[in-house]
Design a protein around this motif. Structure first.
Motif, PDB file in Angstrom:
ATOM      1  N   GLU A 145       3.479  -1.909  -9.398  1.00  0.00           N
ATOM      2  CA  GLU A 145       3.209  -3.269  -8.951  1.00  0.00           C
ATOM      3  C   GLU A 145       4.147  -3.640  -7.818  1.00  0.00           C
ATOM      4  N   VAL A 146       3.731  -4.632  -7.034  1.00  0.00           N
ATOM      5  CA  VAL A 146       4.556  -5.154  -5.950  1.00  0.00           C
ATOM      6  C   VAL A 146       4.561  -6.673  -6.066  1.00  0.00           C
ATOM      7  N   LEU A 147       5.761  -7.243  -6.043  1.00  0.00           N
ATOM      8  CA  LEU A 147       5.932  -8.688  -6.182  1.00  0.00           C
ATOM      9  C   LEU A 147       6.790  -9.224  -5.045  1.00  0.00           C
ATOM     10  N   GLU A 148       6.639 -10.509  -4.769  1.00  0.00           N
ATOM     11  CA  GLU A 148       7.564 -11.190  -3.876  1.00  0.00           C
ATOM     12  C   GLU A 148       8.516 -11.994  -4.743  1.00  0.00           C
ATOM     13  N   VAL A 189       9.396  -6.439  -3.789  1.00  0.00           N
ATOM     14  CA  VAL A 189       9.889  -5.386  -4.662  1.00  0.00           C
ATOM     15  C   VAL A 189       8.729  -4.627  -5.293  1.00  0.00           C
ATOM     16  N   ALA A 190       8.817  -3.308  -5.183  1.00  0.00           N
ATOM     17  CA  ALA A 190       7.891  -2.403  -5.855  1.00  0.00           C
ATOM     18  C   ALA A 190       8.560  -1.977  -7.154  1.00  0.00           C
ATOM     19  N   ARG A 191       7.812  -2.051  -8.249  1.00  0.00           N
ATOM     20  CA  ARG A 191       8.377  -1.695  -9.564  1.00  0.00           C
ATOM     21  C   ARG A 191       7.622  -0.509 -10.148  1.00  0.00           C
ATOM     22  N   LEU A 192       8.389   0.340 -10.800  1.00  0.00           N
ATOM     23  CA  LEU A 192       7.825   1.442 -11.568  1.00  0.00           C
ATOM     24  C   LEU A 192       8.223   1.204 -13.009  1.00  0.00           C
ATOM     25  N   ASN A 193       7.286   0.647 -13.773  1.00  0.00           N
ATOM     26  CA  ASN A 193       7.551   0.335 -15.171  1.00  0.00           C
ATOM     27  C   ASN A 193       7.497   1.604 -16.006  1.00  0.00           C
ATOM     28  N   PRO A 224      13.964  -2.958 -17.122  1.00  0.00           N
ATOM     29  CA  PRO A 224      13.192  -1.880 -17.741  1.00  0.00           C
ATOM     30  C   PRO A 224      12.229  -1.219 -16.749  1.00  0.00           C
ATOM     31  N   PHE A 225      12.605  -1.179 -15.490  1.00  0.00           N
ATOM     32  CA  PHE A 225      11.786  -0.569 -14.443  1.00  0.00           C
ATOM     33  C   PHE A 225      12.692  -0.082 -13.326  1.00  0.00           C
ATOM     34  N   ALA A 226      12.201   0.880 -12.556  1.00  0.00           N
ATOM     35  CA  ALA A 226      12.861   1.277 -11.313  1.00  0.00           C
ATOM     36  C   ALA A 226      12.341   0.348 -10.227  1.00  0.00           C
ATOM     37  N   ALA A 227      13.133   0.122  -9.196  1.00  0.00           N
ATOM     38  CA  ALA A 227      12.736  -0.819  -8.151  1.00  0.00           C
ATOM     39  C   ALA A 227      13.094  -0.296  -6.771  1.00  0.00           C
ATOM     40  N   LYS A 228      12.227  -0.616  -5.829  1.00  0.00           N
ATOM     41  CA  LYS A 228      12.471  -0.359  -4.410  1.00  0.00           C
ATOM     42  C   LYS A 228      12.107  -1.661  -3.711  1.00  0.00           C
ATOM     43  N   ALA A 229      13.044  -2.255  -2.972  1.00  0.00           N
ATOM     44  CA  ALA A 229      12.813  -3.587  -2.427  1.00  0.00           C
ATOM     45  C   ALA A 229      13.231  -3.678  -0.967  1.00  0.00           C
ATOM     46  N   LEU A 230      12.557  -4.563  -0.265  1.00  0.00           N
ATOM     47  CA  LEU A 230      12.825  -4.821   1.145  1.00  0.00           C
ATOM     48  C   LEU A 230      13.154  -6.301   1.316  1.00  0.00           C
ATOM     49  N   VAL A 231      14.352  -6.592   1.803  1.00  0.00           N
ATOM     50  CA  VAL A 231      14.755  -7.972   2.068  1.00  0.00           C
ATOM     51  C   VAL A 231      14.002  -8.462   3.303  1.00  0.00           C
ATOM     52  N   VAL A 232      13.359  -9.641   3.179  1.00  0.00           N
ATOM     53  CA  VAL A 232      12.583 -10.176   4.304  1.00  0.00           C
ATOM     54  C   VAL A 232      13.082 -11.527   4.800  1.00  0.00           C
ATOM     55  N   GLN A 233      13.965 -12.167   4.031  1.00  0.00           N
ATOM     56  CA  GLN A 233      14.514 -13.451   4.467  1.00  0.00           C
ATOM     57  C   GLN A 233      15.838 -13.695   3.754  1.00  0.00           C
ATOM     58  N   GLY A 234      16.786 -14.338   4.429  1.00  0.00           N
ATOM     59  CA  GLY A 234      18.073 -14.689   3.830  1.00  0.00           C
ATOM     60  C   GLY A 234      18.996 -13.496   3.728  1.00  0.00           C
ATOM     61  N   GLU A 235      19.923 -13.574   2.756  1.00  0.00           N
ATOM     62  CA  GLU A 235      20.874 -12.488   2.547  1.00  0.00           C
ATOM     63  C   GLU A 235      21.275 -12.436   1.088  1.00  0.00           C
ATOM     64  N   MET A 236      21.723 -11.251   0.685  1.00  0.00           N
ATOM     65  CA  MET A 236      22.171 -11.060  -0.688  1.00  0.00           C
ATOM     66  C   MET A 236      23.227  -9.968  -0.725  1.00  0.00           C
ATOM     67  N   SER A 261       0.827  -1.209   0.000  1.00  0.00           N
ATOM     68  CA  SER A 261       0.000   0.000   0.000  1.00  0.00           C
ATOM     69  C   SER A 261       0.862   1.260   0.000  1.00  0.00           C
ATOM     70  N   VAL A 262       1.966   1.257   0.735  1.00  0.00           N
ATOM     71  CA  VAL A 262       2.871   2.411   0.744  1.00  0.00           C
ATOM     72  C   VAL A 262       3.500   2.584  -0.635  1.00  0.00           C
ATOM     73  N   ALA A 263       3.971   1.497  -1.232  1.00  0.00           N
ATOM     74  CA  ALA A 263       4.619   1.573  -2.549  1.00  0.00           C
ATOM     75  C   ALA A 263       3.653   2.086  -3.616  1.00  0.00           C
ATOM     76  N   LEU A 264       2.436   1.595  -3.620  1.00  0.00           N
ATOM     77  CA  LEU A 264       1.457   2.051  -4.605  1.00  0.00           C
ATOM     78  C   LEU A 264       1.125   3.527  -4.390  1.00  0.00           C
ATOM     79  N   ALA A 265       1.052   3.960  -3.135  1.00  0.00           N
ATOM     80  CA  ALA A 265       0.804   5.374  -2.828  1.00  0.00           C
ATOM     81  C   ALA A 265       1.966   6.251  -3.294  1.00  0.00           C
ATOM     82  N   GLU A 266       3.191   5.683  -3.315  1.00  0.00           N
ATOM     83  CA  GLU A 266       4.374   6.413  -3.781  1.00  0.00           C
ATOM     84  C   GLU A 266       4.471   6.453  -5.309  1.00  0.00           C
ATOM     85  N   GLY A 267       3.548   5.759  -5.996  1.00  0.00           N
ATOM     86  CA  GLY A 267       3.519   5.802  -7.452  1.00  0.00           C
ATOM     87  C   GLY A 267       4.054   4.583  -8.165  1.00  0.00           C
ATOM     88  N   PHE A 268       4.461   3.547  -7.423  1.00  0.00           N
ATOM     89  CA  PHE A 268       4.918   2.322  -8.076  1.00  0.00           C
ATOM     90  C   PHE A 268       3.725   1.602  -8.708  1.00  0.00           C
TER      91      PHE A 268
END
Length: 92
Positions: free
Chosen positions: A19-22, A87-91, A37-49, A10-17
């Motif tokens: 779609e949101v995917l897991e 991940v929230a995407r802005l296509n 081909p999109f901008a992304a804002k993502a939150l890690v919720v498990q594991g590491e990268m 809901s926050v990501a969509l309000a910010e203009g993204f």
């Protein structure tokens, strides 16, 4: 405190993204340098990268946020347990 996926969405969509995917990544996955081909804002919720943009590598764990601009070259490496992020995407 990590929000739940519905709050993140809901926050990501309000910010203009658009779609949101897991995204769930298998252990020890490596993605060489690529772009999206999109901008992304993502939150890690498990594991590491590890996310590398230019000469900078970030080690990301649950609760860490990362952002990528549209077309920004980067590479990704996932830990021994893999990783999950929302991940929230802005296509464009």
């Amino acid at each position: 405190m990590t929000p739940d996926v519905n709050t993140f969405k809901s926050v990501a969509l309000a910010e203009g993204f658009d779609e949101v995917l897991e995204r769930v990544w298998a252990p020890d996955t490596v993605l060489d340098t690529h772009t999206h081909p999109f901008a992304a804002k993502a939150l890690v919720v498990q594991g590491e990268m590890w996310l590398t943009v230019g000469d900078t590598t970030q080690h990301l764990v649950p609760g860490d946020l990362f952002e990528l601009e549209h077309g920004e070259p980067h590479s990704e490496r996932y830990g021994a347990e893999g990783a999950t992020y929302w991940v929230a995407r802005l296509n464009t």
